[in-house]
Each structure stands twice: as C-alpha cells, then as structure tokens.
Scaffold this motif. Structure first.
Motif, mmCIF file in Angstrom:
data_model
loop_
_atom_site.group_PDB
_atom_site.id
_atom_site.type_symbol
_atom_site.label_atom_id
_atom_site.label_comp_id
_atom_site.label_asym_id
_atom_site.label_seq_id
_atom_site.Cartn_x
_atom_site.Cartn_y
_atom_site.Cartn_z
ATOM 1 N N ARG A 1 -7.647 2.549 7.265
ATOM 2 C CA ARG A 1 -6.511 1.788 7.792
ATOM 3 C C ARG A 1 -6.889 0.314 7.910
ATOM 4 O O ARG A 1 -8.059 -0.033 7.971
ATOM 5 C CB ARG A 1 -6.077 2.341 9.147
ATOM 6 C CG ARG A 1 -5.490 3.742 9.066
ATOM 7 C CD ARG A 1 -5.224 4.300 10.453
ATOM 8 N NE ARG A 1 -4.536 5.583 10.401
ATOM 9 C CZ ARG A 1 -5.131 6.746 10.158
ATOM 10 N NH1 ARG A 1 -6.442 6.775 9.941
ATOM 11 N NH2 ARG A 1 -4.441 7.865 10.125
ATOM 12 N N TRP A 2 -5.857 -0.529 8.005
ATOM 13 C CA TRP A 2 -6.096 -1.969 8.110
ATOM 14 C C TRP A 2 -6.903 -2.297 9.359
ATOM 15 O O TRP A 2 -7.709 -3.229 9.370
ATOM 16 C CB TRP A 2 -4.767 -2.703 8.129
ATOM 17 C CG TRP A 2 -4.893 -4.173 8.396
ATOM 18 C CD1 TRP A 2 -4.740 -4.819 9.594
ATOM 19 C CD2 TRP A 2 -5.239 -5.191 7.453
ATOM 20 N NE1 TRP A 2 -4.952 -6.161 9.469
ATOM 21 C CE2 TRP A 2 -5.259 -6.431 8.147
ATOM 22 C CE3 TRP A 2 -5.523 -5.185 6.094
ATOM 23 C CZ2 TRP A 2 -5.550 -7.631 7.520
ATOM 24 C CZ3 TRP A 2 -5.821 -6.381 5.472
ATOM 25 C CH2 TRP A 2 -5.837 -7.590 6.180
ATOM 26 N N THR B 1 -9.059 5.219 -0.278
ATOM 27 C CA THR B 1 -7.678 4.768 -0.368
ATOM 28 C C THR B 1 -7.245 4.116 0.934
ATOM 29 O O THR B 1 -7.737 4.471 2.011
ATOM 30 C CB THR B 1 -6.733 5.942 -0.702
ATOM 31 O OG1 THR B 1 -5.399 5.465 -0.860
ATOM 32 C CG2 THR B 1 -6.755 6.982 0.404
ATOM 33 N N TRP B 2 -6.328 3.151 0.807
ATOM 34 C CA TRP B 2 -5.811 2.433 1.969
ATOM 35 C C TRP B 2 -4.519 3.092 2.447
ATOM 36 O O TRP B 2 -3.631 3.383 1.654
ATOM 37 C CB TRP B 2 -5.528 0.968 1.622
ATOM 38 C CG TRP B 2 -6.762 0.136 1.435
ATOM 39 C CD1 TRP B 2 -7.424 -0.100 0.274
ATOM 40 C CD2 TRP B 2 -7.477 -0.560 2.460
ATOM 41 N NE1 TRP B 2 -8.526 -0.900 0.497
ATOM 42 C CE2 TRP B 2 -8.578 -1.202 1.841
ATOM 43 C CE3 TRP B 2 -7.307 -0.710 3.827
ATOM 44 C CZ2 TRP B 2 -9.488 -1.973 2.545
ATOM 45 C CZ3 TRP B 2 -8.217 -1.478 4.535
ATOM 46 C CH2 TRP B 2 -9.290 -2.098 3.907
ATOM 47 N N LYS B 3 -4.412 3.274 3.765
ATOM 48 C CA LYS B 3 -3.196 3.836 4.355
ATOM 49 C C LYS B 3 -2.227 2.753 4.811
ATOM 50 O O LYS B 3 -1.028 2.984 4.919
ATOM 51 C CB LYS B 3 -3.558 4.737 5.536
ATOM 52 C CG LYS B 3 -2.376 5.505 6.123
ATOM 53 C CD LYS B 3 -2.817 6.407 7.246
ATOM 54 C CE LYS B 3 -1.643 7.192 7.827
ATOM 55 N NZ LYS B 3 -1.020 8.080 6.839
ATOM 56 N N SER B 4 -2.713 1.556 5.080
ATOM 57 C CA SER B 4 -1.863 0.471 5.560
ATOM 58 C C SER B 4 -2.446 -0.852 5.100
ATOM 59 O O SER B 4 -3.583 -0.919 4.622
ATOM 60 C CB SER B 4 -1.747 0.508 7.096
ATOM 61 O OG SER B 4 -3.031 0.404 7.704
ATOM 62 N N TRP C 1 -3.106 -3.719 0.730
ATOM 63 C CA TRP C 1 -3.589 -2.907 -0.378
ATOM 64 C C TRP C 1 -3.216 -1.439 -0.179
ATOM 65 O O TRP C 1 -3.905 -0.539 -0.665
ATOM 66 C CB TRP C 1 -5.100 -3.062 -0.507
ATOM 67 C CG TRP C 1 -5.514 -4.450 -0.880
ATOM 68 C CD1 TRP C 1 -5.623 -4.969 -2.136
ATOM 69 C CD2 TRP C 1 -5.851 -5.512 0.015
ATOM 70 N NE1 TRP C 1 -6.004 -6.276 -2.083
ATOM 71 C CE2 TRP C 1 -6.156 -6.652 -0.763
ATOM 72 C CE3 TRP C 1 -5.921 -5.644 1.398
ATOM 73 C CZ2 TRP C 1 -6.518 -7.868 -0.229
ATOM 74 C CZ3 TRP C 1 -6.287 -6.853 1.946
ATOM 75 C CH2 TRP C 1 -6.582 -7.956 1.146
ATOM 76 N N ARG C 2 -2.136 -1.205 0.504
ATOM 77 C CA ARG C 2 -1.697 0.168 0.801
ATOM 78 C C ARG C 2 -1.493 0.961 -0.488
ATOM 79 O O ARG C 2 -0.970 0.451 -1.481
ATOM 80 C CB ARG C 2 -0.391 0.138 1.602
ATOM 81 C CG ARG C 2 0.142 1.511 1.977
ATOM 82 C CD ARG C 2 1.283 1.350 2.939
ATOM 83 N NE ARG C 2 2.455 0.766 2.320
ATOM 84 C CZ ARG C 2 3.494 1.461 1.875
ATOM 85 N NH1 ARG C 2 3.494 2.771 1.982
ATOM 86 N NH2 ARG C 2 4.531 0.864 1.342
ATOM 87 N N ALA C 3 -1.917 2.251 -0.448
ATOM 88 C CA ALA C 3 -1.721 3.193 -1.552
ATOM 89 C C ALA C 3 -2.524 2.814 -2.798
ATOM 90 O O ALA C 3 -2.164 3.198 -3.905
ATOM 91 C CB ALA C 3 -0.251 3.345 -1.901
ATOM 92 N N TYR D 1 5.766 -3.128 -2.387
ATOM 93 C CA TYR D 1 6.559 -1.898 -2.505
ATOM 94 C C TYR D 1 8.030 -2.260 -2.349
ATOM 95 O O TYR D 1 8.403 -2.993 -1.429
ATOM 96 C CB TYR D 1 6.117 -0.924 -1.405
ATOM 97 C CG TYR D 1 6.843 0.384 -1.367
ATOM 98 C CD1 TYR D 1 6.390 1.468 -2.109
ATOM 99 C CD2 TYR D 1 7.968 0.557 -0.573
ATOM 100 C CE1 TYR D 1 7.042 2.686 -2.058
ATOM 101 C CE2 TYR D 1 8.627 1.763 -0.519
ATOM 102 C CZ TYR D 1 8.160 2.826 -1.264
ATOM 103 O OH TYR D 1 8.810 4.021 -1.222
ATOM 104 N N SER E 1 6.155 0.376 -6.811
ATOM 105 C CA SER E 1 5.142 -0.504 -6.231
ATOM 106 C C SER E 1 4.366 -1.164 -7.369
ATOM 107 O O SER E 1 4.154 -0.558 -8.421
ATOM 108 C CB SER E 1 4.190 0.276 -5.321
ATOM 109 O OG SER E 1 3.480 1.249 -6.061
ATOM 110 N N GLU F 1 -2.337 -8.914 7.836
ATOM 111 C CA GLU F 1 -1.963 -7.514 7.617
ATOM 112 C C GLU F 1 -0.698 -7.382 6.785
ATOM 113 O O GLU F 1 -0.542 -6.434 6.014
ATOM 114 C CB GLU F 1 -1.767 -6.809 8.959
ATOM 115 C CG GLU F 1 -1.404 -5.330 8.824
ATOM 116 C CD GLU F 1 -1.286 -4.626 10.155
ATOM 117 O OE1 GLU F 1 -1.035 -3.411 10.157
ATOM 118 O OE2 GLU F 1 -1.445 -5.299 11.197
#
Length: 525
Positions: A212-213, A289-292, A295-297, A319, A369, A395
């Motif tokens: 996460r961020w 992988t990033w959740k938030s 760079w999410r997803a 996105y 995205s 963020e």
C-alpha cells in the motif's frame, strides 16, 4: 397349502448374535415383558438393556411395525449337502434344487425392531454409593434400607460419587451424512509408477505480495527466496521456471508493468492464453503489486520503490471510466460503462491493430487504465515528458504537479468521450486546457491576488477611520443643537467654531460666526 391355517407370530429382531437364549430374553426384560409386547400387537415397546445387572444402564427402546407380512419356511435338506458348501444354505439350495423341501410354518404380522442408537453408558459396578443403594433400596430388605445413611459433607468434584443421569444423549437416530466419493478426486500415476489421489478442484495458492502507499518500505530482492516456496515445475504448471526466467528478463528492461502491457509486450501468444493458469503464479517470484497510490494495479520489481526516485514518474497509472450519452442506444442515463465492456456499435469498436495498453488519442482502446509511458498521443506525451515534477511524490498525483496531472486527465477524458460518442475531437477544447496556468503560475497569481486584497483592505480601513471621525463630529453637532434653546446663540457660535477648526482649510470650511445673526427661539425675529 393354504396360509389361513398357518399361525400368526410376532418377530423380534435382536440386534446381536444370540448365543444364549435365556440371556437374550433377560436383556429384553424377561418373559413377562415379551408376553406384554406380543399380546399388545407390538404396541407395548421392549427395552433392551445390554447390562441387565446394572439398574442405571440406559436401555434401547424398540419400535414396532405391522406393514407387510413375511412367511417363515421350514426347509429340510441333508446335512451332507450343506457341508459341501460350508454351511451356506443359499448356495446349497441353488446347487441342489430338487434335494430339499420347504413348508410354510408361520406368517409374521408384527415386527419389533431396535433402530435407535445406544446411549452412552456409565458403569456403576465400582461405585461405593451405588453399591450401598443396590444392597439396600433395590434389595427390598427393610433393615438394610433403614441402615442407609447419606454423608452431610459435600465431596469435591473429583471425588463426586453419584448415580448417572437418566440419559446422556438426546440423539436417538444417527445423522444421514450421505458419505460419497469426492468427484473432484482422481487417481493419478506419477513417473515412478506409484498411484496417488489428487483433488483437481483445489485452487492453487497465489503468493502475491501487495504493498500500500502508506507502507514504509517495499520488499527487497530476497523476499521471494525467504518467503515463497521453491519454484519448480509441477503437473499443473510445468513451465514455471521458464516463465520466471522470462519475467525476470522483462523486469530488468522495464521495472514496472501493468498486466496488459506485459501481455502485449512481454508474452508470446501461447503465454497470453496461459495467464490465469501459469503466468500469474510466476509473477510473485519476480515482482510485487501496488494496492493504492499512483502506481496502483502495477507489478513492480522487488527492491524498487518508485516513491523514492523521480525517474519512475512515467510509470504512473491513470484509471478512467466514461459515461455514455443518455440517449445512446437506449441506455439508462447516468449508467457508467467500462471501455472494455462495449462492443455494440461499429464506430466504437477498438482497433484490433492497436495494443490494448496504448492510448494514441485516435483509436478507442479496450483498456481502462494506462501507464503514462504508454501514452503516445503527441500532446499528452509532451506533458508527460516535460511536465513539472514535485520534490516529493504525492499519493494522488505521484511525482507530477497537480496542474500537470489535471491537464493530462482532462485531455484523456475529453478524447475518450469523443471517441466513445463517435465525435471529432475539438482541438480548441484541448488548447483551452493547455492554456490553464501551471503550478508556478497559479502560485504567483495567488500571491498577487493576496497582495491586491491586502491593499484594498488597507484602503477600506482608512475609509472606515474617516467615517468614524465624521460620525463623531455629527454627534457633537446634534448635542450642541439640542442645547441652543437653553444656552442661546453662544452655544451655536461655539459649535460653528468647533466645526471650522475640525475642517481646517477643507472645501466645506465654515465662515466666521460674526457674519450670522443668532436668534433664540423665544425672541421675535
């Protein structure tokens, strides 16, 4: 032979192998209990007590049925023939069909059966308290009953000695669990020839590492070695080592990928169709992988934290969703439609020759995205390459300044809407967005506006002070005028002098008081 002359009997199905008939009758309650059940046609149930010597053992209660009738046959056959088949009467009768006789001897019109489960049993044979009760209360000896005493002291739970309850379990019928073989389990033979059971319905575990961020750090290169099982070829994924090696090479070339970018640029046609079964299980060995965050997803190579270095700004993701026109093909107003879900209108179908992760501003993409580095539209690419960057990553906007990201998002959305609705893109609208002030210009404009506001505030304050002074003078005039009738013209002359002194050499200066004739109210003019 007519069955009318054959006697009717009651059949008691004893749940055990009877070796001693007298003992079996005792466990059923004796001959009197059997007589009552038979005379009542099975209406009086029997109680089977497996330990008849123990008055506290829990019995099994019988159930009777009169549905259906069975005939009791008397079969006569030579013992020598029966011995040839090890005492198996069925096989003997089949082998010697003409060597035996069968005569009906009774018709069963009532069956007494024991179908309940036996309750838990508690043996009291070694209980001193129960032994004293058995030798006194249950013996019928009056002298022994009078000698029976109970202790006043309360024994501890560990030493508690007392008769068991009337019943332990209230469940009398066994549950129907419907046991059966799992249809997903198959017998397989491995390379050594050994057979084993394999459940093909079990979902393979995915060891993805999600960041996460707000996390302080990202996993380093040793994460997969320390936390994941050893990667090896399996029956379900025989190409696992090969795919991991391929992904490692691709992440050396480009450290951050989206799934669509990987499918289009890193995988061949065969592996694209094996994403769900092979590739996604190999990715955790190479990237997290990033959740938030910006760079999410995306999948990011282990050990790389894009929040720490501006050169990873171009790998940020955006996105998008778009809302179609209310009247578009009868769709409901306000319904949100994803780009990749619409394939109805010919003029909106994406160009199959354009990769799904690329946005060129000309063709309608199938993705929703995009990474900034995969945007090839000239106007947007210029903003991505030369847009202003922050000193620290944000963020929401990542490394880019707020106005730069706002322009990028608005231009992409503008062009997506135009492509979706089959309309021409108005370059004037794009130019208006580009002409908006940058972050530095916005800050300078805000500072100028604040300075102008402060100047106007000082002028307003000076005007307010002057108004307050004038108001004070007017109050003195009113007070002086109200006293004219009492103090005569002298008061008014003093007042005029005050006003003239206050105004000084102003435009509205008063003349000397001597030039006026002053009359009191009660004098004649």
């Amino acid at each position: 032979m007519s069955l009318d002359i054959v006697p009717r009997i009651t059949c008691i199905e004893y749940p055990g192998a009877v070796r001693d008939v007298d003992r079996a009758i005792l466990t059923l309650g004796g001959k009197d209990a059997l007589r009552k059940t038979i005379n009542s046609g099975g209406q009086t149930p029997l109680e089977l007590t497996l330990c008849p010597e123990d008055q506290f053992s829990h019995p099994i209660v019988s159930r009777s049925t009169t549905h259906g009738h069975s005939i009791v046959l008397q079969v006569k056959i030579k013992k020598s023939l029966l011995a040839q088949h090890d005492g198996d009467l069925r096989k003997t009768l089949e082998a010697h069909r003409n060597s035996y006789t069968a005569v009906p001897c009774a018709v069963v019109n009532c069956f007494v059966r024991f179908r309940e489960m036996a309750d838990y049993q508690y043996s009291t044979l070694n209980s001193p308290f129960v032994s004293s009760m058995r030798s006194s209360l249950y013996s019928g000896d009056l002298d022994a009953i009078t000698r029976l005493t109970f202790s006043d002291s309360q024994p501890l739970a560990a030493d508690l000695d007392m008769p068991p309850p009337p019943r332990f379990s209230r469940i009398t019928v066994p549950f129907d669990y419907s046991y059966r073989q799992n249809p997903a389990v198959h017998v397989v033979t491995d390379a050594s020839g050994a057979t084993r059971l394999v459940n093909k319905s079990i979902v393979q575990r995915l060891f993805s590492k999600v960041v996460r961020w707000t996390d302080a750090a990202v996993p380093d290169e040793s994460y997969a070695t320390k936390n994941l099982p050893v990667a090896k070829a399996t029956a379900s994924n025989p190409r696992m080592p090969e795919i991991i090696e391929l992904l490692s090479t691709k992440f050396e070339e480009r450290p951050i990928w989206t799934r669509r970018a990987l499918e289009e640029e890193a995988l061949d046609e065969e592996l694209r169709h094996m994403w769900a079964s092979h590739v996604k299980f190999a990715l955790p060995y190479v990237a997290f992988t990033w959740k938030s965050g910006p760079w999410r997803a995306t999948y990011t190579k282990y050990g790389i934290d894009p929040r720490k270095d501006k050169r990873y700004a171009k790998y940020q993701t955006e996105y998008f969703r778009i809302a179609p026109k209310d009247e578009d093909e009868g769709k409901k107003p306000g319904r949100t439609v994803l780009l990749k879900d619409e394939e109805d209108a010919d003029d909106r179908k994406p160009d199959v020759n354009v990769p799904t992760h690329i946005f060129d501003g000309i063709h309608l993409p199938t993705g929703r995205s995009f990474q900034l580095c995969d945007i090839t539209d000239p106007v947007l690419a210029e903003l991505v390459q030369h847009g202003g960057l922050r000193d620290e990553a944000d963020e929401k906007d990542g490394w880019y300044k707020a106005t730069t990201m706002s322009k990028i998002r608005r231009i992409i959305r503008l062009k997506l809407m135009a492509l979706w609705n089959g309309q021409a893109i108005k370059q004037m609208d794009v130019a208006k967005i580009l002409e908006e002030a940058s972050d530095d210009e916005a800050v300078a404009a805000a500072a100028a506006a604040a300075e102008q506001s402060a100047t106007e505030g000082e002028e307003d304050a000076r005007a307010t002070t002057k108004d307050e002074q004038t108001e004070s003078i007017e109050k003195e005039v009113l007070q002086a005028v109200s006293a004219v009738s009492q103090d005569g013209g002298q008061k008014l002359c003093e007042l005029l002098g005050i006003l003239q002194q206050e105004e000084g050499e102003g435009e509205r200066g008063f003349v000397d008081a001597d030039e006026y004739e002053i009359f009191d109210d009660d004098e004649e003019g």
